[in-house]
Design a protein around this motif. Sequence first.
Motif, PDB file in Angstrom:
ATOM      1  N   GLU A  39      -6.907 -10.089  -4.111  1.00  0.00           N
ATOM      2  CA  GLU A  39      -7.543  -9.875  -5.414  1.00  0.00           C
ATOM      3  C   GLU A  39      -6.972  -8.644  -6.120  1.00  0.00           C
ATOM      4  O   GLU A  39      -6.875  -8.608  -7.353  1.00  0.00           O
ATOM      5  CB  GLU A  39      -9.062  -9.746  -5.266  1.00  0.00           C
ATOM      6  CG  GLU A  39      -9.532  -8.687  -4.275  1.00  0.00           C
ATOM      7  CD  GLU A  39      -9.762  -9.251  -2.891  1.00  0.00           C
ATOM      8  OE1 GLU A  39     -10.659  -8.727  -2.195  1.00  0.00           O
ATOM      9  OE2 GLU A  39      -9.059 -10.203  -2.508  1.00  0.00           O
ATOM     10  N   ASP A  40      -6.582  -7.645  -5.350  1.00  0.00           N
ATOM     11  CA  ASP A  40      -5.967  -6.460  -5.953  1.00  0.00           C
ATOM     12  C   ASP A  40      -4.567  -6.780  -6.481  1.00  0.00           C
ATOM     13  O   ASP A  40      -4.155  -6.278  -7.522  1.00  0.00           O
ATOM     14  CB  ASP A  40      -5.884  -5.324  -4.938  1.00  0.00           C
ATOM     15  CG  ASP A  40      -7.260  -4.832  -4.528  1.00  0.00           C
ATOM     16  OD1 ASP A  40      -8.200  -4.975  -5.334  1.00  0.00           O
ATOM     17  OD2 ASP A  40      -7.393  -4.299  -3.414  1.00  0.00           O
ATOM     18  N   GLU A  41      -3.863  -7.618  -5.758  1.00  0.00           N
ATOM     19  CA  GLU A  41      -2.534  -8.013  -6.207  1.00  0.00           C
ATOM     20  C   GLU A  41      -2.610  -8.778  -7.524  1.00  0.00           C
ATOM     21  O   GLU A  41      -1.805  -8.553  -8.430  1.00  0.00           O
ATOM     22  CB  GLU A  41      -1.852  -8.874  -5.139  1.00  0.00           C
ATOM     23  CG  GLU A  41      -0.454  -9.321  -5.513  1.00  0.00           C
ATOM     24  CD  GLU A  41       0.165 -10.242  -4.475  1.00  0.00           C
ATOM     25  OE1 GLU A  41       1.053 -11.031  -4.854  1.00  0.00           O
ATOM     26  OE2 GLU A  41      -0.244 -10.178  -3.297  1.00  0.00           O
ATOM     27  N   ILE A  98      -2.062  -3.493  -9.063  1.00  0.00           N
ATOM     28  CA  ILE A  98      -2.484  -2.528  -8.052  1.00  0.00           C
ATOM     29  C   ILE A  98      -2.480  -1.079  -8.537  1.00  0.00           C
ATOM     30  O   ILE A  98      -2.832  -0.182  -7.765  1.00  0.00           O
ATOM     31  CB  ILE A  98      -1.614  -2.653  -6.786  1.00  0.00           C
ATOM     32  CG1 ILE A  98      -0.136  -2.388  -7.105  1.00  0.00           C
ATOM     33  CG2 ILE A  98      -1.784  -4.019  -6.171  1.00  0.00           C
ATOM     34  CD1 ILE A  98       0.753  -2.454  -5.869  1.00  0.00           C
ATOM     35  N   LYS A 158       0.840  -1.187   0.000  1.00  0.00           N
ATOM     36  CA  LYS A 158       0.000   0.000   0.000  1.00  0.00           C
ATOM     37  C   LYS A 158       0.881   1.245   0.000  1.00  0.00           C
ATOM     38  O   LYS A 158       1.870   1.319   0.746  1.00  0.00           O
ATOM     39  CB  LYS A 158      -0.897   0.018   1.244  1.00  0.00           C
ATOM     40  CG  LYS A 158      -1.930  -1.091   1.304  1.00  0.00           C
ATOM     41  CD  LYS A 158      -2.734  -0.984   2.593  1.00  0.00           C
ATOM     42  CE  LYS A 158      -3.791  -2.078   2.700  1.00  0.00           C
ATOM     43  NZ  LYS A 158      -4.537  -1.976   3.985  1.00  0.00           N
ATOM     44  N   VAL A 202      -6.096   0.308  -8.381  1.00  0.00           N
ATOM     45  CA  VAL A 202      -6.616   0.279  -7.017  1.00  0.00           C
ATOM     46  C   VAL A 202      -5.966   1.362  -6.160  1.00  0.00           C
ATOM     47  O   VAL A 202      -6.642   2.078  -5.420  1.00  0.00           O
ATOM     48  CB  VAL A 202      -6.391  -1.108  -6.386  1.00  0.00           C
ATOM     49  CG1 VAL A 202      -6.788  -1.094  -4.914  1.00  0.00           C
ATOM     50  CG2 VAL A 202      -7.161  -2.171  -7.142  1.00  0.00           C
ATOM     51  N   VAL A 238      -1.629  -5.092   0.156  1.00  0.00           N
ATOM     52  CA  VAL A 238      -2.939  -4.951  -0.479  1.00  0.00           C
ATOM     53  C   VAL A 238      -3.679  -6.290  -0.427  1.00  0.00           C
ATOM     54  O   VAL A 238      -3.104  -7.340  -0.119  1.00  0.00           O
ATOM     55  CB  VAL A 238      -2.791  -4.493  -1.943  1.00  0.00           C
ATOM     56  CG1 VAL A 238      -2.103  -3.145  -2.028  1.00  0.00           C
ATOM     57  CG2 VAL A 238      -2.044  -5.535  -2.773  1.00  0.00           C
ATOM     58  N   LYS A 239      -4.963  -6.279  -0.736  1.00  0.00           N
ATOM     59  CA  LYS A 239      -5.758  -7.498  -0.777  1.00  0.00           C
ATOM     60  C   LYS A 239      -5.266  -8.415  -1.891  1.00  0.00           C
ATOM     61  O   LYS A 239      -4.749  -7.962  -2.909  1.00  0.00           O
ATOM     62  CB  LYS A 239      -7.228  -7.156  -1.015  1.00  0.00           C
ATOM     63  CG  LYS A 239      -7.858  -6.311   0.086  1.00  0.00           C
ATOM     64  CD  LYS A 239      -9.293  -5.955  -0.272  1.00  0.00           C
ATOM     65  CE  LYS A 239      -9.928  -5.083   0.800  1.00  0.00           C
ATOM     66  NZ  LYS A 239     -11.315  -4.684   0.426  1.00  0.00           N
TER      67      LYS A 239
END
Length: 422
Positions: free
Chosen positions: A399-401, A405, A123, A408, A396-397
Amino acid sequence: MDQGNTAFILICAALVLLMTPGLAFFYGGLVKAKSVISMMMLSFGAMGLIGVLWVVYGYAIAFPGSDGLIPPWSIDWSAIGLKGLLEVPDGAAYPPLAFVAFQATFAIITVALVSGAIADRAKFGSWMIFAAIWATIVYFPVASWVFNFGLAEDGSFAYGGWITYGMQEWFGVGAIDFAGGTAVHINAGAAALALALVLGKRLGFQKGVHVPHNPPFVLLGAGLLWFGWFGFNAGSELAADGTAALAFVNTIAAPAAALLAWMVVEKIKDGKPTSVGAASGAVAGLVAITPACASLDPIWAIVLGLIAGAVCALAIELKYKWGFDDSLDVVGIHLVGGLIGTLYLGFFATATGLFWTGDATQLLVQAIAAVSVLVYSFVLAYVIGFAIEKTIGFRVKNEDEVAGIDTVVHGEEGYVLEGTRA
């Protein structure tokens, strides 16, 4: 005031500042296409954040005007905000602010280097918090250990950081770190290893899965880094003289040799030398020569480059054997390369190395310096990173990875062709 040396220092500061955008290109080309903006922004974020912190209080910690080891006992309160440095003292070789500017660029690039270990999964806000804390309690004090010095009226050292000058009183010889093998590269590499352990592996982490999306970016970044590194090394002399010229030549010789050595290792191991390998080899050689650039004859700089290029080419494989995901090989290049360059001086430093004198004292103090910075940086980086991960989250989550990213974290994409969102 010597206007020639003043101009030299300011030009070198600009060259070193260019290294951080160069690093952004180098790192940006190594990640996947949907993470390139995020990766490059970690470097640009460091430019903004550390640039401000350096002016506000970073310089006051790193150069306290005393032998102090760790803040708050070593802060030069008159240097907060740099107000006390606006005047040029009588007889000064250059304005104090020229040195402030030069050292600011070191702080910026050191923090940015750490980010390569957490590519594709960090992040941005958490990174900025980590960078601020780590710079304050790790980089600024360690810079004081290595770069802080003051002169008496007779020109002798009145005080200095314990690594380079303190050990001179204890052992008769101080550790040699001309441009930051410990303060920059071992420091950043140890922190990178700590963060890689805190954030854990990328999804699907295994050899051959994560490949560079843009090797031309990597080559461009390496070229900009090499160009800026002349300011990094030669500029650390703070004068346009023979020592700066020696550092300049060695900054050509060592990375050139390391580039060749890395490609030879790749050819033997994998059957093909790669462009990414050539770029990485050059950077490994630059890292290794950083502490040693003013203390080696050019031939010995070539030998150092050959060793660093070959060893670092093998060292980047350690993450697969030992199971830590250092995304862009900060550990394999900067930590290992910094250790090689720092310890090499113990053997081959002109006039003091074991090879020339038969005395192992220089090797001893080099090892003490390297291990001290490594342990200090690793432990504190791990604690800071762990605390951030357990509170606001650093990664990060999943699914975002997987999706990448950039959109996002920053709401942008690196590549949009013919109106179609990539």
